[in-house]
Structures are given as C-alpha cells and as structure tokens.
Enzyme design. Structure first.
Site, PDB file in Angstrom:
ATOM      1  N   ARG A  43       0.855  -1.199   0.000  1.00  0.00           N
ATOM      2  CA  ARG A  43       0.000   0.000   0.000  1.00  0.00           C
ATOM      3  C   ARG A  43       0.884   1.240   0.000  1.00  0.00           C
ATOM      4  O   ARG A  43       1.686   1.427   0.915  1.00  0.00           O
ATOM      5  CB  ARG A  43      -0.881   0.012   1.248  1.00  0.00           C
ATOM      6  CG  ARG A  43      -1.699   1.283   1.433  1.00  0.00           C
ATOM      7  CD  ARG A  43      -2.445   1.203   2.757  1.00  0.00           C
ATOM      8  NE  ARG A  43      -3.313   2.338   2.959  1.00  0.00           N
ATOM      9  CZ  ARG A  43      -2.928   3.484   3.518  1.00  0.00           C
ATOM     10  NH1 ARG A  43      -1.686   3.655   3.924  1.00  0.00           N
ATOM     11  NH2 ARG A  43      -3.797   4.463   3.678  1.00  0.00           N
ATOM     12  N   SER A 121     -12.788  -2.518   2.703  1.00  0.00           N
ATOM     13  CA  SER A 121     -12.898  -1.808   3.981  1.00  0.00           C
ATOM     14  C   SER A 121     -14.373  -1.527   4.246  1.00  0.00           C
ATOM     15  O   SER A 121     -15.072  -0.998   3.373  1.00  0.00           O
ATOM     16  CB  SER A 121     -12.140  -0.476   3.930  1.00  0.00           C
ATOM     17  OG  SER A 121     -10.768  -0.711   3.746  1.00  0.00           O
ATOM     18  N   LYS A 153      -2.881   6.767   9.042  1.00  0.00           N
ATOM     19  CA  LYS A 153      -4.026   7.073   8.165  1.00  0.00           C
ATOM     20  C   LYS A 153      -4.994   7.920   8.994  1.00  0.00           C
ATOM     21  O   LYS A 153      -5.993   7.415   9.531  1.00  0.00           O
ATOM     22  CB  LYS A 153      -4.684   5.770   7.692  1.00  0.00           C
ATOM     23  CG  LYS A 153      -5.725   5.961   6.593  1.00  0.00           C
ATOM     24  CD  LYS A 153      -6.214   4.592   6.107  1.00  0.00           C
ATOM     25  CE  LYS A 153      -7.070   4.659   4.864  1.00  0.00           C
ATOM     26  NZ  LYS A 153      -8.353   5.327   5.045  1.00  0.00           N
TER      27      LYS A 153
HETATM   28  N1  TZP Z   1      -6.553   1.285   6.966  1.00  0.00           N
HETATM   29  C1  TZP Z   1      -7.224   1.566   8.058  1.00  0.00           C
HETATM   30  S1  TZP Z   1      -6.217   2.116   9.296  1.00  0.00           S
HETATM   31  C2  TZP Z   1      -4.857   1.949   8.333  1.00  0.00           C
HETATM   32  C3  TZP Z   1      -5.220   1.479   7.093  1.00  0.00           C
HETATM   33  C4  TZP Z   1      -4.329   1.214   5.979  1.00  0.00           C
HETATM   34  C5  TZP Z   1      -3.496   2.306   8.815  1.00  0.00           C
HETATM   35  C6  TZP Z   1      -3.026   1.403   9.905  1.00  0.00           C
HETATM   36  O1  TZP Z   1      -1.707   1.759  10.231  1.00  0.00           O
HETATM   37  P1  TZP Z   1      -1.148   1.612  11.713  1.00  0.00           P
HETATM   38  O2  TZP Z   1       0.237   2.220  11.637  1.00  0.00           O
HETATM   39  O3  TZP Z   1      -1.082   0.153  12.019  1.00  0.00           O
HETATM   40  O4  TZP Z   1      -2.069   2.388  12.601  1.00  0.00           O
END
Ligand code: TZP
Ligand code: MG
Length: 237
Positions: A43, A121, A153
């Site tokens: 990603r 999602s 995110k």
């Molecule tokens: N989708 C929902 S939260 C997220 C994604 C790609 C990010 C999660 O990253 P982290 O660093 O584990 O909080």
C-alpha cells in the site's frame, strides 16, 4: 489450492515505502513472512505504478523463497491497474484490497476473475447495519477499524461530523458475530491490544507502523503474532 479457498487473514501486514523510516521495504516483508504472517498488502499513496509493481515483485519473491507461496496471500491496496500489470508480468499476486471510494468490487472481480482475493474496507457510518446487510457475494473479507486513531491514516474512521470513530473491543465482538465473512481489524493496533483483540472473535489483526517503524521489525512481528495465537487459541478452547 488457491489463496481464495485457504485465505487466512489472521496476521496481516500492510506496508509501503512511506512507512519504513527510509529503510527498504523487502527485508521488512521478509521478516514478517519468516515470522509466519499470512497476508501481505502493498500500500502506497506516493509510489509510482512502476515502483508498486517492483515492490509486488520483491514481495512475491520473498514469499516464494520462504516456501510460503501457498499460505501467504499477497494483495495490493487500491490499484487494480498495478495488480493487472503485475499479473501480466508473471508476478504471483493474489488480489486486491479496496475501500468504499475505490474501484467497485464488481469491477475488480470482473477483471481479476474467480480465483482472486478481494478485501473491502467496511463503511464507517452505519457500520453494524452495513455489515449485516451488505452484499458479500463478491468479496472475501472485511477490513474494519480503527481501534485507535492513527497517524498512519489520520482519516481512517472519519464520521459525518469529521471526527474519527474508533471501535471498542465490545463493538468488535458484536461485529464479529454479525458478519457472515471474515473480519480483519486494524488502525493503531499495538502489541498491548492484541490479547483483547484476539478475544473479540474477529479473524485477524492488521498493522503497519507497529512493525514497519520498529527498530527490530522481525522481533516486533513475532511478538504480535505470538500474542495473537496465544489469545485466539484461548478463546477457542
Ligand atoms: N486502513 C485503516 S487504518 C490503516 C489502514 C491502511 C493504517 C493502519 O496503520 P497503523 O500504523 O497500524 O495504525
Ligand atoms: Mg483505498
């Protein structure tokens, strides 16, 4: 066996070049694959198409060299074009993960075929109604969260009022019961969360920064998966 029929989303690592503190991505993917993770998602919101294709190739090679190509599912976030190009180039990529505003799952399924893994999602608002009533015939699992707000995110879980809605363990347990397909939960997940998360009955955890920003990604990946296995097992017995 295809990765669709033996899909295991229990230990799911998401990563791109912007997450690794300027370290190369492939060695961290190797750490995670060696630690026993079952799903890898590439990603990146900054990498070019070519960079993404190269990353999928590196990830597929790591998985293949580890002898885990039948167990580990390799996905790309959002980029149907990248998945199609990588497949055309002979890279073993298993499917795609999309969000609610991305390429519709019908289109992904039409292009990728019946064997591809497609993750979606879940919607943030009306999450519970949505999980109960959504047409899941074309998808393999839901991503849900966030468990905590996350800098990785920051818009994850933003509700109609612009505020982030995080999910409690109780809500996640309810979600796990309500869903007819597997659910993987992420967003701010750290080692300390894993025991309770495993006990909710959801099917897996996903992380980026807990591993990708760790000084020792391999050690951190191992701690997370061990905590998951230990507590998930305890829930089952
Ligand atoms: N989708 C929902 S939260 C997220 C994604 C790609 C990010 C999660 O990253 P982290 O660093 O584990 O909080
Ligand atoms: Mg997306």
């Amino acid at each position: 066996m295809s990765n669709r029929s033996n899909l295991d989303i229990s230990a799911y690592f998401v990563v791109g070049p912007e997450n690794t503190k300027n370290r190369p991505v492939a060695p961290i993917i190797k750490d995670v694959v060696d630690a026993g993770y079952t799903c890898i998602q590439i990603r990146s919101k900054t990498a070019s198409a070519l960079e993404l294709i190269e990353l999928t190739k590196e990830a597929a090679d790591v998985i293949e060299k580890a002898g885990r190509a039948d167990e580990v599912t390799l996905l790309v976030d959002d980029r149907l074009d990248v998945v199609l190009a990588a497949k055309k180039m002979g890279i073993k990529i298993d499917g795609i993960h999309v969000g609610q505003s991305d390429i519709p799952v019908e289109i992904c399924r039409a292009y990728l075929g019946e064997d591809a893994v497609i993750g979606l999602s879940a919607r943030t608002h009306d999450l519970f109604d949505y999980i109960k009533t959504a047409d899941v015939s074309l998808i393999d699992y839901f991503g849900a969260g966030p468990l905590h707000e996350t800098e990785t995110k920051p818009d994850c879980g933003t509700g109609a009022d612009g505020k982030v809605i995080t999910r409690s363990f109780e809500e996640l347990a309810e979600l796990a019961k309500a869903s007819s397909i597997p659910i993987v939960v992420g967003g701010g997940v750290k080692l300390a969360d894993i025991p309770q998360l495993a006990e909710t009955g959801v099917d897996g955890f996903f992380v980026i920064s807990a591993i990708s920003e760790a000084d020792n990604p391999r050690a951190e990946a191992e701690k997370l998966i061990e905590a998951w296995k230990e507590n998930y097992k305890r829930k089952k017995v």
